[in-house]
Design a protein around this motif. Structure first.
Motif, PDB file in Angstrom:
ATOM      1  N   UNK B 299       3.340  18.361 113.792  1.00 60.11           N
ATOM      2  CA  UNK B 299       2.891  17.369 112.861  1.00 60.11           C
ATOM      3  C   UNK B 299       1.584  17.993 112.089  1.00 60.11           C
ATOM      4  N   UNK B 300       0.875  17.650 113.133  1.00 63.81           N
ATOM      5  CA  UNK B 300      -0.549  17.617 112.564  1.00 63.81           C
ATOM      6  C   UNK B 300      -0.790  19.301 112.706  1.00 63.81           C
ATOM      7  N   UNK B 303       0.584  20.857 109.308  1.00 66.63           N
ATOM      8  CA  UNK B 303       0.004  20.578 107.966  1.00 66.63           C
ATOM      9  C   UNK B 303      -1.640  21.340 108.019  1.00 66.63           C
ATOM     10  N   UNK B 345       8.017  16.865 108.439  1.00 72.03           N
ATOM     11  CA  UNK B 345       8.558  16.637 107.963  1.00 72.03           C
ATOM     12  C   UNK B 345       9.826  16.000 109.429  1.00 72.03           C
ATOM     13  N   UNK B 348       7.653  14.558 111.957  1.00 71.22           N
ATOM     14  CA  UNK B 348       7.228  12.773 111.791  1.00 71.22           C
ATOM     15  C   UNK B 348       7.762  12.275 111.400  1.00 71.22           C
ATOM     16  N   UNK B 349       9.423  12.733 111.508  1.00 74.90           N
ATOM     17  CA  UNK B 349      10.567  11.452 111.785  1.00 74.90           C
ATOM     18  C   UNK B 349      10.766  11.886 113.161  1.00 74.90           C
ATOM     19  N   UNK B 351       8.264  11.403 115.464  1.00 77.67           N
ATOM     20  CA  UNK B 351       7.410  10.375 115.750  1.00 77.67           C
ATOM     21  C   UNK B 351       7.853   8.696 115.031  1.00 77.67           C
TER      22      UNK B 351
END
Lengths: 383, 362
Positions: B299-300, B303, B345, B348-349, B351
């Motif tokens: 995710x990080x 982004x 996206x 993140x889901x 996590x």
């Protein structure tokens, strides 16, 4: 590359957790601030007895000589448990004395600092010398065997409860502004000093300190005359691992999550709530990674510059983001203060942190200056 | 605990950098990109230099490196925007080495190390999900169905296909250059060769079950994350060089604090992503990285690739968009990598799916 913690570090972490749990229980049992202060004093004494206050100090200075990771894990655990550990006196003043003090000065102050009998306030900022600290104008003039101090400091937190002041004053007004500053230690009860309180919205009292012909002995000077700027800038390595521990914010995240799990089962099942918590978790992992990078560089006997600034920026900006998001998730309850007993979730920690969060963003070198440091020293951009 | 690169890793980084800078001009990247094919000449050279076998055991003709070593290699290659299936190949080869039956591994791995064969993963189907793919292996041991978004699917000699047998998920090795396998190219933002693959009774050899599949997806995510970091770092470095040289109002724009602070933020995001990804990769190598840790890193990194490369464009102005200049390679490949193996996206889901689980913060 090796991301495994050594067994001795993990064993130390276990020991720290037991220690912190015990004192957390005492802390909860304390009835008022005086009771809590007593617990803090006990913690300090016990830490010194176990050699933890100077665990990573070099052995020739009477330290434990352990790797900076010991200091790192200790700061993480204490910060997670919400128990103060030594403060600025042990964390910054003692190392500066080790580095720059004479043998007499070390003997005079170090034992008291370690016992907790000598505590320091820091006299750096002035009304017209904040971020531009080297513009400070408080004067120290040699008069025979004494220095005479005149001027004013501000944001002198703890000055009203400390025994001593660690003071930066101008000793050569004709030199370039970084070159005419010297460091002094003076007792807070020296005649001519006035402490005036400034109460802040974070709930913490800070102070202004005024100096009117304050006379202190010649041996109050620490380090070389006119080289004070470099005395301050030249911190010892093990200080830097304690920069911006993940612990406190991680604990606030854990406790808010725990509360939501127990008290808000419908809300915690909501996708939006879960994603907001996931965002905070990722931000905390970034902070953890930056902290580890910083500590690892120091453990390799190198000096972090850009990495230290990045950690400071991330941590201080995450403070308001995390406490604000937690408050938002808790709704009106999130805005209740810790002194509203009964209704307040998570002991009002998020509300309290939110109120205090601006401080670290501009304190300790504003984040704007930190970004300049990254750009200049880290990326080599022109000035 | 030591986050610095090992001596071997530094050597990999330096020698690959020196190699691509002297041998692979960006004009070559442009040529390969417009051909729609992979860089076959470079692939041969990488094989000759031994890089293709980096994470493989010596008995398979490899160099017995770790996954983090492979990460360093992939980062260095991605920073030249080369079009070769190095990440895909490492994902497939490492999965085969760890999870395939000995004879299957011994049969194919030496050819992957010497570059005569290329194996790539083929997981996703039309729904674009790592969970719901449903292609079945028939009783006759053949596969029929379609796989989507297969990177280098048209170039590979073998596909490592995610498929079910009696509903049980697993990975299957399929020879791709046969009449039973046809591919049609997909045009994507990163200009990475990618295909929809149709299998019609393609012979499939069972490699492993759920464990191997999870290893493969985790590694896929992390090597895509490494590519995000590589594109971010390259975009940042190009930006720093550019703003230090570009003069407006009589001075380099890099002297302006507004510009410096953007650069500082880019550097912070890139550095943090790098260490998150390398730590997760290092742990994945030891079987210690859970899905959440991998998803946090991806995710990080995803982004970061988006934010850093877009800010690089902001600071470059019009020049950054010009195709004669090289920035677009990294902003476009960076976004492609951000989407690959789980976008921010999706991750993140993941996590948030496990948000109740307690975390170890040390």
């Amino acid at each position: 590359m090796d991301y495994e913690w050594d067994d001795d570090i993990l064993a130390f972490q276990k020991e720290l957790r037991t220690f912190c749990e015990e004192f957390s229980t005492d802390l909860r049992a304390a009835e008022d601030q005086a009771g809590r202060d007593l617990v803090f004093k006990k913690v300090h004494g016990e830490m010194e007895r176990r050699g933890w206050l100077r665990i990573a100090w070099p052995e020739e200075y009477g330290g434990g000589g352990k790797s900076p990771f010991y200091q790192f894990v200790m700061v993480q655990e204490f910060s997670y448990a919400g128990i103060p550990y030594g403060g600025l006196s042990v964390g910054s003043i003692a190392p500066a004395l080790l580095n720059h003090g004479t043998d007499e000065q070390k003997q005079k102050f170090l034992p008291g600092i370690l016992d907790g009998d000598i505590t320091f306030a820091i006299g750096y900022s002035e009304p017209n010398a904040g971020t531009d600290l080297a513009a400070l104008q408080t004067r120290a003039v040699k008069d025979g065997d004494e220095w005479v101090i005149n001027g004013q400091k501000i944001w002198t937190s703890e000055a009203h409860v400390s025994t001593h002041l660690w003071l930066a004053a101008r000793t050569d007004p004709t030199a370039a502004k970084h070159r005419g500053i010297s460091m002094f230690i003076l007792s807070m009860d020296t005649p001519g000093m006035t402490v005036r309180p400034l109460y802040t919205m974070s709930g913490v009292r800070t102070n202004e300190v005024f100096f009117e012909d304050v006379r202190i002995p010649a041996d109050s000077l620490i380090g070389e005359q006119d080289k004070g700027w470099y005395t301050v800038a030249n911190a010892l390595d093990f200080e830097r691992v304690s920069l911006a521990p993940t612990g406190q914010l991680a604990r606030q995240f854990d406790r808010t999550l725990e509360y939501l799990k127990e008290e808000r089962t419908e809300q915690i099942a909501d996708k939006g709530t879960r994603q907001r918590l996931a965002e905070l978790k990722i931000d905390l992992h970034v902070l953890r990674a930056l902290n580890i990078v910083n500590a690892s560089i120091i453990a390799n006997r190198e000096t972090p510059t850009m990495e230290a600034s990045m950690t400071k920026i991330w941590s201080s900006e995450l403070r308001y983001r995390l406490s604000s998001m937690n408050m938002d998730l808790l709704g009106r309850y999130g805005g209740l203060r810790s002194d509203d007993e009964g209704l307040t979730p998570v002991d009002g920690q998020n509300e309290q942190t939110y109120r205090g969060s601006p401080i670290l963003r501009f304190g300790g070198g504003t984040n704007e200056v930190q970004r300049n440091i990254i750009a200049h020293r880290g990326l080599g951009l022109p000035r | 605990m030591d986050v610095s690169l090992s001596e071997t890793q530094r050597l990999i980084q330096d020698s690959v950098k020196a190699f691509v800078e002297s041998e692979i001009p960006f004009s070559r990247i442009r040529e390969v990109e417009s051909s729609g094919d992979m860089d076959r000449k470079l692939w041969k050279e990488l094989a000759e230099l031994g890089w293709l076998g980096l994470p493989l055991a010596e008995e398979h003709g490899g160099q017995a490196g770790g996954l983090a070593d492979a990460g360093v290699l992939i980062e260095a290659l991605t920073r030249r925007a080369v079009l070769v299936p190095i990440a895909e190949s490492v994902v497939a080869a490492a999965t085969l080495q760890r999870h395939a039956p000995t004879d299957v591994a011994a049969d194919i791995l030496p050819d992957l190390a010497n570059g005569t064969s290329i194996a790539v993963p083929a997981v996703l189907e039309q729904e674009d999900s790592f969970k719901t793919w449903s292609i079945e292996v028939g009783a006759d041991g053949t596969l029929t169905g379609k796989k989507y978004f297969v990177d280098y699917g048209g170039q590979a000699t073998h596909h490592l296909v995610a498929a079910r047998s009696d509903g049980e998920p697993g990975l299957y090795l399929v020879q791709a250059q046969t009449p039973a396998v046809t591919t049609s190219a997909v045009q994507n933002i990163g200009k990475v060769p990618q295909a929809i693959v149709t299998y019609e009774g393609a012979a499939a050899t069972r490699v492993c079950g759920q464990d191997g599949y999870e290893f493969l997806v985790g590694l896929g995510r992390l090597l895509a994350a490494i590519q995000c970091v590589a594109c971010s770092q390259q975009a940042l470095d190009m930006t720093v060089d550019y703003v230090a040289m570009r003069v407006q109002f009589g001075q380099p724009i890099g002297t302006f604090q507004a510009v410096q602070h953007h650069c500082a933020n880019m550097a912070t995001h890139t550095l943090a992503s790098r260490y998150l990804v390398f730590e997760a990769l290092w742990r994945h190598d030891r079987g210690e990285a859970d899905d959440t840790q991998i998803a946090v890193a991806k995710t990080q990194a995803s982004r970061t690739a988006t934010e850093v490369t877009m800010m690089a464009h902001q600071l470059h102005g019009g020049m950054g968009l010009v195709t004669e200049y090289d920035l677009h390679f990294f902003s476009l490949r960076g976004k492609q990598a951000a989407l690959s193996w789980g976008s921010s996206e999706e991750c993140l889901g993941l996590v948030s799916d496990t948000i109740e689980e307690p975390e170890q913060w040390l």
